[in-house]
Design an enzyme around this catalytic site. Sequence first.
Site, short mmCIF file in Angstrom:
data_model
loop_
_atom_site.label_atom_id
_atom_site.label_comp_id
_atom_site.label_asym_id
_atom_site.label_seq_id
_atom_site.Cartn_x
_atom_site.Cartn_y
_atom_site.Cartn_z
N ASP A 28 -10.59 3.38 2.67
CA ASP A 28 -10.98 3.06 4.05
C ASP A 28 -11.61 4.29 4.72
O ASP A 28 -12.43 4.15 5.62
CB ASP A 28 -9.77 2.60 4.88
CG ASP A 28 -9.42 1.14 4.61
OD1 ASP A 28 -10.29 0.42 4.07
OD2 ASP A 28 -8.30 0.73 4.94
N GLY A 84 -17.50 -3.79 11.37
CA GLY A 84 -16.38 -3.82 10.44
C GLY A 84 -16.77 -4.32 9.06
O GLY A 84 -16.20 -3.87 8.04
N LYS A 138 0.81 -1.23 0.00
CA LYS A 138 0.00 0.00 0.00
C LYS A 138 0.84 1.29 0.00
O LYS A 138 0.45 2.28 -0.61
CB LYS A 138 -0.93 0.01 1.21
CG LYS A 138 -2.05 -1.01 1.13
CD LYS A 138 -3.06 -0.68 2.20
CE LYS A 138 -3.81 -1.88 2.69
NZ LYS A 138 -4.72 -1.54 3.77
P1 NAP Z 1 -1.91 -2.33 12.43
O1 NAP Z 1 -1.42 -1.19 11.61
O2 NAP Z 1 -1.07 -3.54 12.62
O3 NAP Z 1 -2.32 -1.76 13.90
C1 NAP Z 1 -2.76 -2.63 14.92
C2 NAP Z 1 -3.25 -1.81 16.11
O4 NAP Z 1 -3.74 -2.73 17.10
C3 NAP Z 1 -2.14 -0.98 16.78
O5 NAP Z 1 -2.71 0.19 17.30
C4 NAP Z 1 -1.69 -1.93 17.91
O6 NAP Z 1 -1.08 -1.26 18.99
C5 NAP Z 1 -3.02 -2.51 18.33
N1 NAP Z 1 -2.86 -3.76 19.05
C6 NAP Z 1 -2.50 -4.96 18.55
N2 NAP Z 1 -2.43 -5.89 19.54
C7 NAP Z 1 -2.74 -5.24 20.69
C8 NAP Z 1 -2.85 -5.64 22.05
N3 NAP Z 1 -2.60 -6.91 22.44
N4 NAP Z 1 -3.20 -4.71 22.99
C9 NAP Z 1 -3.44 -3.41 22.62
N5 NAP Z 1 -3.35 -2.98 21.34
C10 NAP Z 1 -3.01 -3.89 20.40
O7 NAP Z 1 -3.29 -2.90 11.84
P2 NAP Z 1 -4.42 -2.07 11.03
O8 NAP Z 1 -4.18 -2.24 9.59
O9 NAP Z 1 -4.52 -0.71 11.62
O10 NAP Z 1 -5.73 -2.94 11.38
C11 NAP Z 1 -6.29 -2.91 12.68
C12 NAP Z 1 -7.61 -3.68 12.70
O11 NAP Z 1 -8.55 -3.05 11.83
C13 NAP Z 1 -7.50 -5.13 12.21
O12 NAP Z 1 -8.36 -5.89 13.02
C14 NAP Z 1 -8.02 -5.08 10.79
O13 NAP Z 1 -8.56 -6.31 10.35
C15 NAP Z 1 -9.11 -4.02 10.93
N6 NAP Z 1 -9.43 -3.34 9.67
C16 NAP Z 1 -10.70 -3.45 9.22
C17 NAP Z 1 -11.07 -2.79 8.06
C18 NAP Z 1 -12.50 -2.89 7.58
O14 NAP Z 1 -12.78 -2.56 6.41
N7 NAP Z 1 -13.41 -3.32 8.41
C19 NAP Z 1 -10.14 -2.02 7.34
C20 NAP Z 1 -8.84 -1.92 7.84
C21 NAP Z 1 -8.49 -2.59 9.01
P3 NAP Z 1 0.53 -1.02 19.02
O15 NAP Z 1 0.77 0.20 18.17
O16 NAP Z 1 0.83 -0.80 20.46
O17 NAP Z 1 1.16 -2.26 18.45
#
Ligand code: NAP
Length: 280
Positions: free
Chosen positions: A106, A243, A71
């Site tokens: 998004d 979601g 991306k």
């Molecule tokens: P990402 O960039 O990897 O970010 C993950 C986030 O989750 C970070 O803020 C991370 O905190 C936090 N996290 C992970 N494990 C944790 C824990 N054990 N305790 C507290 N915080 C934790 O991922 P992303 O791309 O932003 O995606 C995040 C979520 O959104 C995923 O579930 C994804 O499937 C969903 N999503 C859905 C859509 C949709 O269309 N519905 C679109 C995009 C994403 P740290 O910074 O501290 O690691």
Amino acid sequence: MTSGRKPRAACLIGWPAAHSRSPLIHHYWLRRLGIEGGYVIEAVPPDEFQDFVFRLSLRGFVGANVTLPHKERALALSKPDERARAVGAANTLWYADGELCSTNTDVEGFINNLDACSGGWDKAEDALVLGAGGASRAVVFGLLERGIRRIHLANRTMERARALADQFGASVLPVAWDAVPDLLPRAGLLVNTTSLGMHGQPPLEIDVGRLPSGAVVADLVYVPLETPLLAAAQARGLGTADGLGMLLHQAVRGFELWFGQRPEVTAELRAVVEADLTNT
Ligand code: NAP
């Protein structure tokens, strides 16, 4: 450019080519709208991505979705709009006047789903966003575009919340993760952008009983379809946005750009994708 006589086709570029619901969504719309067109998954390793994108139209594609890990590279190789630039990542490519353009859908996926599920959500003066990863950037930018006054941003790693707030300006207030309970009573909108609550991940421990009575709760996680956070919010009679709704709404713009008609997110489409999610 592609010949006008051939059916239009778009693709999803990823590596590895993970199982994606995008073909299901776009094939559903193509069928429903009677458009002769295609949408396929292309597995493209990082060292071949640039060449693939430069020859996208020669390969017969009018555009593409882009997913992990491409991306950021897609953003650099195209002419991004303001949303893609702000999010720092592009997930949709198309041609305008022969030029390869990009956006990040998004942002509108999140906002349009909220509008569809919980109209009036934007009366909230304070939003509380959990998480500071890629999805959070799209959410925060969408909330700012919509004029939400204060966005409290809580993340396990405080430094990431600070960096995101620095980029987006004074309306975004980074807060420590353990400050969340105290912020809940003033949060008119609560958004989970972390992976907490997803199948296989730890639960998200939030007491929705502390939210104000008119609050709206959005969760980006869609596996499971109904997260414990959304179930608790519904049990309290709060507005919710899930979601899967965001995933469906984010697909609308790409389809419109590639195939020339704006498709609708309907209950029937949702049922088709829900069935697929439930069976895998
Ligand atoms: P990402 O960039 O990897 O970010 C993950 C986030 O989750 C970070 O803020 C991370 O905190 C936090 N996290 C992970 N494990 C944790 C824990 N054990 N305790 C507290 N915080 C934790 O991922 P992303 O791309 O932003 O995606 C995040 C979520 O959104 C995923 O579930 C994804 O499937 C969903 N999503 C859905 C859509 C949709 O269309 N519905 C679109 C995009 C994403 P740290 O910074 O501290 O690691």
